[in-house]
Enzyme design. Structure first.
Site, PDB file in Angstrom:
ATOM      1  N   ASP A  64      44.022  77.442   4.800  1.00 41.66           N
ATOM      2  CA  ASP A  64      45.263  77.498   5.804  1.00 41.66           C
ATOM      3  C   ASP A  64      45.897  79.046   4.681  1.00 41.66           C
ATOM      4  O   ASP A  64      45.813  79.181   3.752  1.00 41.66           O
ATOM      5  CB  ASP A  64      46.389  77.334   5.422  1.00 41.66           C
ATOM      6  CG  ASP A  64      47.542  77.276   6.923  1.00 41.66           C
ATOM      7  OD1 ASP A  64      47.357  78.309   7.423  1.00 41.66           O
ATOM      8  OD2 ASP A  64      48.020  76.461   6.994  1.00 41.66           O
ATOM      9  N   GLY A  66      48.550  80.926   4.992  1.00 40.81           N
ATOM     10  CA  GLY A  66      49.399  81.140   4.202  1.00 40.81           C
ATOM     11  C   GLY A  66      50.957  81.573   5.343  1.00 40.81           C
ATOM     12  O   GLY A  66      51.884  81.993   4.485  1.00 40.81           O
ATOM     13  N   GLY A  67      50.000  82.111   6.070  1.00 42.44           N
ATOM     14  CA  GLY A  67      51.167  83.041   7.164  1.00 42.44           C
ATOM     15  C   GLY A  67      53.364  82.108   7.105  1.00 42.44           C
ATOM     16  O   GLY A  67      53.845  82.062   7.533  1.00 42.44           O
ATOM     17  N   GLN A 172      50.287  81.405  18.803  1.00 43.13           N
ATOM     18  CA  GLN A 172      52.230  81.607  18.539  1.00 43.13           C
ATOM     19  C   GLN A 172      52.927  81.542  19.856  1.00 43.13           C
ATOM     20  O   GLN A 172      52.255  81.994  21.057  1.00 43.13           O
ATOM     21  CB  GLN A 172      52.639  82.848  18.348  1.00 43.13           C
ATOM     22  CG  GLN A 172      52.208  82.409  16.452  1.00 43.13           C
ATOM     23  CD  GLN A 172      53.125  81.765  15.310  1.00 43.13           C
ATOM     24  OE1 GLN A 172      53.756  80.950  15.816  1.00 43.13           O
ATOM     25  NE2 GLN A 172      52.157  80.731  14.420  1.00 43.13           N
ATOM     26  N   GLY A 199      52.710  77.834  14.583  1.00 43.84           N
ATOM     27  CA  GLY A 199      54.324  77.751  14.090  1.00 43.84           C
ATOM     28  C   GLY A 199      54.623  75.563  14.587  1.00 43.84           C
ATOM     29  O   GLY A 199      54.173  75.122  14.580  1.00 43.84           O
ATOM     30  N   ASP A 249      46.450  68.479   9.925  1.00 42.58           N
ATOM     31  CA  ASP A 249      46.079  68.185   8.317  1.00 42.58           C
ATOM     32  C   ASP A 249      48.203  68.080   8.254  1.00 42.58           C
ATOM     33  O   ASP A 249      48.844  68.499   9.256  1.00 42.58           O
ATOM     34  CB  ASP A 249      46.211  69.700   8.062  1.00 42.58           C
ATOM     35  CG  ASP A 249      47.326  70.999   8.141  1.00 42.58           C
ATOM     36  OD1 ASP A 249      46.789  71.685   9.198  1.00 42.58           O
ATOM     37  OD2 ASP A 249      48.247  70.993   7.866  1.00 42.58           O
ATOM     38  N   CYS A 302      44.388  45.599   5.453  1.00 45.62           N
ATOM     39  CA  CYS A 302      43.818  46.885   4.333  1.00 45.62           C
ATOM     40  C   CYS A 302      43.182  47.153   3.779  1.00 45.62           C
ATOM     41  O   CYS A 302      42.423  45.791   2.772  1.00 45.62           O
ATOM     42  CB  CYS A 302      45.347  47.227   4.463  1.00 45.62           C
ATOM     43  SG  CYS A 302      44.554  48.784   3.191  1.00 45.62           S
ATOM     44  N   CYS A 304      41.689  49.252   2.076  1.00 44.69           N
ATOM     45  CA  CYS A 304      42.516  50.578   0.311  1.00 44.69           C
ATOM     46  C   CYS A 304      42.179  50.210  -0.780  1.00 44.69           C
ATOM     47  O   CYS A 304      41.853  48.436  -0.487  1.00 44.69           O
ATOM     48  CB  CYS A 304      43.822  50.801   0.845  1.00 44.69           C
ATOM     49  SG  CYS A 304      44.447  50.422  -0.347  1.00 44.69           S
ATOM     50  N   CYS A 307      44.991  47.214  -1.716  1.00 48.03           N
ATOM     51  CA  CYS A 307      45.197  45.743  -0.987  1.00 48.03           C
ATOM     52  C   CYS A 307      43.753  45.492  -1.275  1.00 48.03           C
ATOM     53  O   CYS A 307      44.375  43.946  -1.159  1.00 48.03           O
ATOM     54  CB  CYS A 307      45.412  45.918   0.602  1.00 48.03           C
ATOM     55  SG  CYS A 307      46.445  47.300   1.129  1.00 48.03           S
ATOM     56  N   HIS A 334      46.164  54.289  -0.011  1.00 48.08           N
ATOM     57  CA  HIS A 334      46.335  53.692   1.202  1.00 48.08           C
ATOM     58  C   HIS A 334      47.259  54.486   2.592  1.00 48.08           C
ATOM     59  O   HIS A 334      46.324  53.935   3.437  1.00 48.08           O
ATOM     60  CB  HIS A 334      48.015  52.590   0.819  1.00 48.08           C
ATOM     61  CG  HIS A 334      48.126  51.195   1.769  1.00 48.08           C
ATOM     62  ND1 HIS A 334      47.650  50.592   2.229  1.00 48.08           N
ATOM     63  CD2 HIS A 334      49.595  51.965   3.615  1.00 48.08           C
ATOM     64  CE1 HIS A 334      48.282  49.959   3.587  1.00 48.08           C
ATOM     65  NE2 HIS A 334      49.441  50.452   3.773  1.00 48.08           N
TER      66      HIS A 334
HETATM   67 ZN   LIG Z   1      46.568  49.505   1.545  1.00 47.18          ZN
END
Ligand SMILES: [Zn+2]
Length: 348
Positions: A64, A66-67, A172, A199, A249, A302, A304, A307, A334
């Site tokens: 990015d 950084g604007g 913008q 924006g 993001d 889940c 992850c 879990c 997670h």
């Molecule tokens: Zn999880």
């Protein structure tokens, strides 16, 4: 596509390693050129061989410009700098250091970082700013994008085609349909590899600016990748995806995780592609006293690392309570795994 890129703002996703991210299916990250310029400095990253080597991450990195960060820091405290027609000047309050950002410099910094997708410098506004300010922002954003394009083309001219990074521009125009469409069309006429919705994407009351997102997507080439910058609430992602956005993001899942706010699919929703308005997820607060004795996973089903290992809400509640550093790491993995699963559903 679509893909979710966690924010590795300062070349790291807090508390987790590049190997951790790989293991849960993260395909790319976003770093912030402005923050890396401040610390450790673009030259330090360049001397390491670029940001991929610096952070041990061999998958795509989008930088990015950084604007947005410069704009919001100056907006909070005008003593920190000034945004002019041809440059942005930022002063570091603690050290007195001064940064001079021009469109050309911002491209140069991102080239030094060696990222895969570079983003043009844009002039940010808030949705509630007056029309005159939105007009000036669009005018500057388009002019700066052209300068970024020229600088980028000059720098990649001798690079082999396969090694050239991509260049994205940012649209913008606040909440004005005319300005949003005008900005998108002007940028599309210059021509970029992708486009970001710039924006703040939310109104003051937190609702998603679906109209503005739609105007922008509708004014850009249909096949061009569209990035909803900083947009990440799961229901907002689903809405913006339906409008044509495919790159997201957001600091939300990782920031929420560190604060003990954990996402889960509601029962019956883990294998269905959600549509806008569907109540497909919930968020639990692990600090809530009721979790002290809940010997259940953060989400049933889940996969992850937390879990899948059979660890429970009671254990994570305990780790947070005693201040164990593993708590934030587990929670981050997670939540990011929840996002990876959500994006797999959106891909269908
Ligand atoms: Zn999880």
């Amino acid at each position: 596509m679509p893909t979710f890129l966690p924010d590795a703002t300062r070349a790291g996703v807090r508390g987790v390693s590049a190997a951790d991210l790989k293991a849960i299916g993260i395909e790319g990250v976003v770093v912030n050129a402005f923050h890396l310029l401040r610390r450790p400095g673009a030259r330090v990253v360049q001397a390491a061989g670029g940001v991929h080597r610096f952070m041990g991450w061999d998958s795509p990195v989008l930088s990015d410009s950084g604007g947005f960060q410069v704009w919001s820091l100056i907006r909070q405290d005008p003593a920190r700098g000034v945004i002019r027609d041809n440059e942005v000047i930022f002063r570091e309050p603690s050290t007195g250091e001064k940064w001079n950002l021009t469109p050309e410099r911002v491209i140069g910094i991102q080239m030094q970082l060696g990222t895969d997708v570079l983003v043009c410098l844009d002039d940010c506004t808030a949705p509630e700013d007056p029309e005159s300010e939105q007009e000036r922002s669009v005018e500057r954003t388009v002019r700066w994008a052209q300068r970024c394009r020229d600088e980028f083309d000059r720098r990649v001219a001798r690079m082999p085609e396969a090694e050239r990074p991509l260049l994205f521009a940012v649209v913008q125009g606040g909440r004005s349909e005319g300005l949003r469409r005008q900005c998108a069309s002007a940028l599309a006429a210059i021509g970029f590899d992708g486009y970001g919705f710039g924006g703040f994407p939310l109104a003051e009351d937190g609702t998603l600016l679906t109209d503005a997102l739609g105007w922008v997507a509708g004014s850009l080439p249909a096949e061009a990748p569209k990035h909803a910058l900083g947009l990440g609430r799961p229901d907002h992602v689903v809405s913006a995806f339906t409008l044509g956005y495919s790159i997201f993001d957001c600091a939300l899942p990782t920031r929420d995780a560190r604060q003990g706010r954990l996402y889960a699919f509601r029962p019956g929703w883990a294998a269905r592609r959600p549509s806008p308005g569907d109540p497909f997820f919930s968020a639990l607060r692990i600090h809530d006293p009721k979790h002290r004795i809940q010997h259940a996973p953060l989400e049933d089903g889940c996969d992850c690392p937390f879990c899948a290992a059979g660890l429970t809400r009671a254990y994570l509640h305990h780790l947070f309570k005693v201040g164990d550093m593993a708590a934030e790491r587990y929670a981050t993995l997670h939540n990011l795994r929840f996002y990876v699963r959500l994006f797999e559903l959106l891909r269908g």
